[in-house]
Design an enzyme around this catalytic site. Sequence first.
Site, PDB file in Angstrom:
ATOM      1  N   THR A 193       5.522   0.016  -8.491  1.00 18.56           N
ATOM      2  CA  THR A 193       4.484  -0.841  -7.933  1.00 18.56           C
ATOM      3  C   THR A 193       3.810  -1.579  -9.079  1.00 18.56           C
ATOM      4  O   THR A 193       3.811  -1.117 -10.220  1.00 18.56           O
ATOM      5  CB  THR A 193       3.452  -0.035  -7.087  1.00 18.56           C
ATOM      6  OG1 THR A 193       2.696  -0.956  -6.304  1.00 18.56           O
ATOM      7  CG2 THR A 193       2.547   0.824  -7.935  1.00 18.56           C
ATOM      8  N   CYS A 237      -7.127  -1.234  -7.491  1.00 16.38           N
ATOM      9  CA  CYS A 237      -6.306  -0.397  -6.617  1.00 16.38           C
ATOM     10  C   CYS A 237      -5.928   0.897  -7.331  1.00 16.38           C
ATOM     11  O   CYS A 237      -5.913   0.959  -8.564  1.00 16.38           O
ATOM     12  CB  CYS A 237      -5.022  -1.115  -6.214  1.00 16.38           C
ATOM     13  SG  CYS A 237      -5.264  -2.549  -5.154  1.00 16.38           S
ATOM     14  N   HIS A 261       0.073   2.914  -2.954  1.00 18.73           N
ATOM     15  CA  HIS A 261      -0.704   1.876  -3.644  1.00 18.73           C
ATOM     16  C   HIS A 261      -1.887   1.530  -2.735  1.00 18.73           C
ATOM     17  O   HIS A 261      -1.761   0.724  -1.816  1.00 18.73           O
ATOM     18  CB  HIS A 261       0.185   0.645  -3.875  1.00 18.73           C
ATOM     19  CG  HIS A 261      -0.486  -0.457  -4.628  1.00 18.73           C
ATOM     20  ND1 HIS A 261       0.222  -1.222  -5.523  1.00 18.73           N
ATOM     21  CD2 HIS A 261      -1.743  -0.952  -4.626  1.00 18.73           C
ATOM     22  CE1 HIS A 261      -0.595  -2.151  -6.033  1.00 18.73           C
ATOM     23  NE2 HIS A 261      -1.798  -1.994  -5.491  1.00 18.73           N
TER      24      HIS A 261
END
Length: 176
Positions: A40, A46, A63
Amino acid sequence: MKVYDGTTTETETAATTSPERIKVGIAEYQVAQGQAVLTTSGLGSCLGVAVYDTAAGVAGLVHAMLPAKDEMDDNGTDAKFADSGIRRLVEDLEREGADRRNLEAKLAGGSDMLDFSEDGPGIGQRNAETGRRTLEEFGIPVVAEDVGGERGRSLRLETTTGDLVVKSASRDERRL
């Protein structure tokens, strides 16, 4: 959500030696078994949460964009939120053969890309705190983390080892 078991079909080349790369987008999660690498990118505030059971050979990566799924807000997928995303990830890991007693976690991301300090902790810090608290509810230890700061990150989770490789433009690659 698709679960990857690492098996190949007859039409796939047996000579392939590199592990399958599986992309995990924002507000998504994936579970994989066998020779796979979950990736990711774009982690600012995040939170990336890697959970794995090396004995069972199963791992997953979420995520998450926001800390907690508000009971009043049922918009968005569970993976959008650190708390509900981790819960779904653990459920799917167990469905694929993971034993909760063997699970370990690693965290990355949770940066404070924008300063909103006068309003209390930033979203990145709150994401990391919620992630830790949710994992603790499951009795899953956080064995390593690379959180906070002011930099973005990209992640690569190696399912066979549980290694989480963290890349950032502002420093050398780290292997957690």
